[in-house]
Design an enzyme around this catalytic site. Sequence first.
Site, PDB file in Angstrom:
ATOM      1  CG  HIS A  66      -7.309   2.670   0.752  1.00  0.00           C
ATOM      2  ND1 HIS A  66      -6.600   2.950   1.899  1.00  0.00           N
ATOM      3  CD2 HIS A  66      -6.422   2.059  -0.084  1.00  0.00           C
ATOM      4  CE1 HIS A  66      -5.350   2.534   1.757  1.00  0.00           C
ATOM      5  NE2 HIS A  66      -5.210   1.980   0.560  1.00  0.00           N
ATOM      6  CG  HIS A 119      -5.573  -2.310  -1.701  1.00  0.00           C
ATOM      7  ND1 HIS A 119      -4.580  -2.955  -0.999  1.00  0.00           N
ATOM      8  CD2 HIS A 119      -5.323  -0.980  -1.545  1.00  0.00           C
ATOM      9  CE1 HIS A 119      -3.781  -2.051  -0.445  1.00  0.00           C
ATOM     10  NE2 HIS A 119      -4.206  -0.841  -0.765  1.00  0.00           N
ATOM     11  CD  GLU A 120      -6.599   1.564  -4.434  1.00  0.00           C
ATOM     12  OE1 GLU A 120      -6.774   2.441  -3.581  1.00  0.00           O
ATOM     13  OE2 GLU A 120      -5.475   1.081  -4.675  1.00  0.00           O
ATOM     14  CB  CYS A 146      -0.892  -0.015   1.234  1.00  0.00           C
ATOM     15  SG  CYS A 146      -2.008   1.381   1.306  1.00  0.00           S
TER      16      CYS A 146
HETATM   17 ZN    ZN Z   1      -3.557   1.094  -0.352  1.00  0.00          ZN
END
Ligand code: ZN
Length: 178
Positions: free
Chosen positions: A145, A141-142, A94
Amino acid sequence: MAVLPILQYPNPRLKILATKVEHFCCEFQDIVNDMFDTLYNEQQCAGLAATQLDILNPPHVTVIDFSEEKNQPLCLVNAEITAREGETYTEEGCMSITGKDNAILRAKVRRAEKITVSAQDRYGDPIQFTTDGFMAKCIQHELDHLAGILFIDHLSPLKRGFLLKSFLDKQKSTSKMH
Ligand code: ZN
């Protein structure tokens, strides 16, 4: 054109939830442009979420491009995963957990192998698609976030603590050598 600072762990702002995008006009387009500028400014960066950047009230938007030529920009707004299939267990890193000399903390995370995404593009037009492989991993993953979740939050507290400590210790010893 502006490259924005990428917030670094353990900055509490990484836990902020993204806000749903309702207006797709000028100010929002500027943010998307700045996000792509920031993405393309980082060599190892496959995608970025607005909550990782120094943006006030970050909108629910992620920009992704991991093509060799950096010419396949994907912008997802208000994206949701509507179907998941299969499972993978592969390494992730990340841009918000980095150290000296572009060191990136990496760890294996469990994700769906194949996902269906329902979203809007940067102009508000609806898009829907199914994807797998690295793209599926990247989107998961995004979108995490944008919900205030980091990939290390998927690890057990014990493993997370151990990994972070050894990563940060290594950063300290590297800096001493220079
Ligand atoms: Zn990340």
